[in-house]
Design a protein around this motif. Structure first.
Motif, PDB file in Angstrom:
ATOM      1  N   CYS A   1       0.850  -1.191   0.000  1.00  0.00           N
ATOM      2  CA  CYS A   1       0.000   0.000   0.000  1.00  0.00           C
ATOM      3  C   CYS A   1       0.892   1.250   0.000  1.00  0.00           C
ATOM      4  O   CYS A   1       1.875   1.333   0.738  1.00  0.00           O
ATOM      5  CB  CYS A   1      -0.925  -0.004   1.210  1.00  0.00           C
TER       6      CYS A   1
ATOM      7  N   CYS B   1       0.282   3.236   3.668  1.00  0.00           N
ATOM      8  CA  CYS B   1       0.554   2.650   4.983  1.00  0.00           C
ATOM      9  C   CYS B   1       2.041   2.776   5.309  1.00  0.00           C
ATOM     10  O   CYS B   1       2.911   2.522   4.462  1.00  0.00           O
ATOM     11  CB  CYS B   1       0.135   1.182   5.013  1.00  0.00           C
ATOM     12  N   SER B   2       2.313   3.133   6.567  1.00  0.00           N
ATOM     13  CA  SER B   2       3.707   3.193   7.015  1.00  0.00           C
ATOM     14  C   SER B   2       4.305   1.807   7.169  1.00  0.00           C
ATOM     15  O   SER B   2       5.516   1.617   7.022  1.00  0.00           O
ATOM     16  CB  SER B   2       3.796   3.954   8.343  1.00  0.00           C
ATOM     17  N   THR B   3       3.445   0.837   7.456  1.00  0.00           N
ATOM     18  CA  THR B   3       3.929  -0.539   7.601  1.00  0.00           C
ATOM     19  C   THR B   3       4.011  -1.258   6.268  1.00  0.00           C
ATOM     20  O   THR B   3       4.439  -2.409   6.220  1.00  0.00           O
ATOM     21  CB  THR B   3       2.986  -1.313   8.534  1.00  0.00           C
ATOM     22  N   ARG B   4       3.609  -0.586   5.208  1.00  0.00           N
ATOM     23  CA  ARG B   4       3.675  -1.170   3.870  1.00  0.00           C
ATOM     24  C   ARG B   4       2.912  -2.495   3.764  1.00  0.00           C
ATOM     25  O   ARG B   4       3.476  -3.545   3.465  1.00  0.00           O
ATOM     26  CB  ARG B   4       5.127  -1.374   3.431  1.00  0.00           C
ATOM     27  N   LYS B   5       1.624  -2.466   4.042  1.00  0.00           N
ATOM     28  CA  LYS B   5       0.799  -3.665   3.949  1.00  0.00           C
ATOM     29  C   LYS B   5       0.702  -4.120   2.496  1.00  0.00           C
ATOM     30  O   LYS B   5       0.609  -3.301   1.583  1.00  0.00           O
ATOM     31  CB  LYS B   5      -0.607  -3.405   4.487  1.00  0.00           C
TER      32      LYS B   5
ATOM     33  N   CYS C   1      -4.648  -0.385   0.572  1.00  0.00           N
ATOM     34  CA  CYS C   1      -5.221  -1.404   1.457  1.00  0.00           C
ATOM     35  C   CYS C   1      -6.672  -1.062   1.755  1.00  0.00           C
ATOM     36  O   CYS C   1      -7.198  -0.044   1.300  1.00  0.00           O
ATOM     37  CB  CYS C   1      -4.392  -1.505   2.732  1.00  0.00           C
TER      38      CYS C   1
ATOM     39  N   GLU D   1      -7.965  -0.044   4.536  1.00  0.00           N
ATOM     40  CA  GLU D   1      -8.151   1.150   5.343  1.00  0.00           C
ATOM     41  C   GLU D   1      -8.187   2.411   4.485  1.00  0.00           C
ATOM     42  O   GLU D   1      -8.887   3.366   4.809  1.00  0.00           O
ATOM     43  CB  GLU D   1      -7.036   1.250   6.379  1.00  0.00           C
ATOM     44  N   HIS D   2      -7.435   2.446   3.407  1.00  0.00           N
ATOM     45  CA  HIS D   2      -7.392   3.607   2.535  1.00  0.00           C
ATOM     46  C   HIS D   2      -8.192   3.395   1.254  1.00  0.00           C
ATOM     47  O   HIS D   2      -8.110   4.214   0.332  1.00  0.00           O
ATOM     48  CB  HIS D   2      -5.939   3.933   2.170  1.00  0.00           C
TER      49      HIS D   2
END
Length: 573
Positions: free
Chosen positions: A539, A542-546, A560, A562-563
């Motif tokens: 994604c 996302c900061s976690t790069r899902k 993702c 969420e977005h």
């Protein structure tokens, strides 16, 4: 000539014939000689030569009934006298029907589009009962339960109907919602978990007050909904001149206090429902669930007569067709008092039958023997040697026989033409049934309510609009398919999260567009054809790069859940 001799054991006026006279009278095909005109011949001797036996008043015949000398056959119970000719039959003039056949004014004034015909049966009151009872049960069972509304229940019913259209009622839910092998419309309407949750929580009453409301009613778990639904059936459609009363077996092998075992039926076990259907259209005009004997009596006499009279209450000027379980002499008399006629097969052990109609050993195949009273007609037809078919009619008053090779009486032809009203309805239901396997009998009965409502709605809609899909042979399939889509469309258009499969997403966006066009609004950020999802990537927000496979339909970036909206967050702003 041998003279008649009086039996010393018989003190009554019945005459005893000698061997020659007895053998001649036992032959049903023997010709009756003219009465001896010799003035010295007594009346009893003339009757003896004909083969008749005068009946004593002490044997159940009044003095006024003893006057006719041409009485031929006496019933087994000794109360009815049948004659071989229709000389005593009274002419029957069919009264005018009080109700005009076809959709009522109540139905015509409320049907503007296809789904309105279905709403005539599954009304807003029924949706309110289902919604309130399901939410009440769901709150007690699940702390995280979210209340349902009528739109969600309509979408659930629409998916059931669509599963029947696709012949998938026995298919697993996981298979129906499969991204590759399933149907896109199921995934576009609601998640499979929500469908399973609604199926498990679906209720039609409050179980806590069931004992107080029921008071011994075995149908208490669905009584309110059933009564509300059955009241709509005669309100929407009027049957024609011919109706059929028969039984419907709703297959069910679970626990049920009024489950029946019928070995001659294909399902053998299930719930028995009495049904009255219009012969021409197979419209289910009245239904009644059989929950046991009336008032818990050990033996219920004349059950068939009671059922037919109850199932035809309110009809005038119609002909009722039924099988040998219902048909009786008293039933024909009661229906005539209501200005209705009866045509049906009759069992050979009925006490109102004369023994002469049961003798088939000396009769030729394809022969017919009639017996008449003033308002009733019996016919005994021998289709092949040693077999006898008996029918009773209050509509026919003469010995009419067809010119066909089999020489069937007109009573049998009319019975064969009208006997399949309920069977045709069962066949129509079985073709596109929405019934799903369940261990709860109220849910199984509810599925049957939906099936019957769908059949009746199709009949009403095609009667109001005969030009709809004129000339097509699959009109009912097209009707159910369009009905299911109209039921799921409102719920589909308000989904917050789009499904992951492209086909289901396309359907959701189309539902939103059509709803916006209908309401005069617009979705500026929605398009009819979303972009095809790319391969799985990270994604971009996302900061976690899902890792995700969903993409924005405007810029094509991977986002993702969420977005993920109709478009991504950056394009939205």
């Amino acid at each position: 000539m041998k003279r008649l001799r009086r039996s010393t054991r018989d003190k009554g006026p019945r005459m005893v014939l000698d061997s020659e006279s007895a053998s001649a009278s036992s032959d049903p095909d023997a010709q009756i000689d003219d009465m001896d005109t010799d003035p010295d011949t007594s009346e009893e001797e003339c009757m003896s030569r004909r083969g008749w036996s005068p009946i004593s008043t002490s044997e159940g015949m009044d003095s006024e009934e003893e006057k006719p000398l041409d009485l031929a056959w006496r019933s087994k119970n000794g109360k009815i006298f049948w004659q071989p000719t229709n000389s005593v039959s009274a002419n029957y003039n069919r009264p005018d029907m009080l109700l005009k056949p076809g959709p009522t004014h109540y139905a015509v004034s409320r049907v503007y589009e296809l789904s309105d015909s279905f709403d005539l049966f599954i009304t807003e009151e029924i949706f309110a009962i289902i919604t309130n009872c399901t939410n009440l049960y769901g709150r007690r069972k699940d702390p995280q339960w979210q209340d349902l509304d009528g739109t969600t229940i309509r979408a659930y019913i629409g998916l059931l109907l669509l599963a029947g259209v696709y012949r998938s009622r026995g298919e697993a839910i996981r298979s129906l919602w499969d991204a590759e092998m399933g149907r896109h419309i199921f995934r576009a309407t609601m998640p499979s978990k929500q469908f399973q949750l609604i199926s498990s929580m679906l209720r039609f009453d409050d179980p806590r007050s069931r004992s107080q409301r029921g008071d011994g009613d075995k149908l208490a778990a669905i009584r309110e909904l059933w009564d509300e639904w059955t009241e709509q059936l005669p309100r929407v459609f009027n049957p024609g001149k011919h109706v059929c009363v028969d039984e419907q077996l709703l297959a069910f092998r679970g626990r049920c206090h009024f489950r029946q075992y019928m070995p001659k039926k294909p399902s053998k076990y299930g719930m028995k429902i009495w049904a009255t259907c219009d012969v021409q259209t197979s419209y289910a005009w009245k239904l009644l669930v059989y929950t046991g004997r009336v008032a818990n009596s050990p033996v219920e006499k004349q059950q068939g007569q009671r059922v037919v009279l109850e199932m035809t209450e309110g009809l005038t000027g119609v002909t009722v067709t039924c099988d040998n379980f219902f048909t009786s002499y008293d039933l024909g008399t009661e229906l005539l008092q209501r200005q209705n006629t009866l045509v049906g097969t009759i069992r050979k052990n009925r006490a109102e039958l004369p023994p002469e109609l049961l003798k088939v050993q000396t009769r030729a195949p394809l022969s017919s023997l009639f017996a008449f009273t003033e308002n009733h007609t019996l016919v005994s037809y021998v289709p092949k040697r040693g077999k006898n078919v008996l029918l009773l009619s209050t509509k026919h008053r003469g010995p009419e026989i067809s010119n066909h090779v089999k020489k069937k009486p007109q009573i049998i032809l009319d019975y064969n033409r009208c006997k399949g009203g309920v069977d045709t309805m069962d066949a129509m239901i079985a073709t596109y049934s929405c019934r799903r396997k369940s261990k709860r009998w109220p849910l199984t009965l509810f599925f049957n309510i939906l099936d019957v409502s769908a059949v009746n709605a199709f009949i009403v809609w095609t009667a109001i609009d005969p030009t709809w899909n004129h000339g097509k042979s699959n009109k009912r399939r097209l009707f159910l398919q369009e009905l299911g889509k109209k039921l799921v469309m409102p719920h589909m258009s308000r989904r917050q999260h789009l499904p992951q499969s492209p086909g289901a997403t396309r359907l959701v966006l189309q539902a939103r567009t059509s709803l916006a066009d209908r309401d005069g609004g617009s979705f500026a950020h929605a398009t009819d054809t979303p972009a095809t999802p790319a391969s799985r990537r990270q994604c971009v927000f996302c900061s976690t790069r899902k890792v995700c496979c969903c993409t924005c339909i405007k810029c094509g970036k991977n986002v993702c859940k969420e977005h993920y909206r109709t478009i991504c967050s950056s394009c939205f702003h």
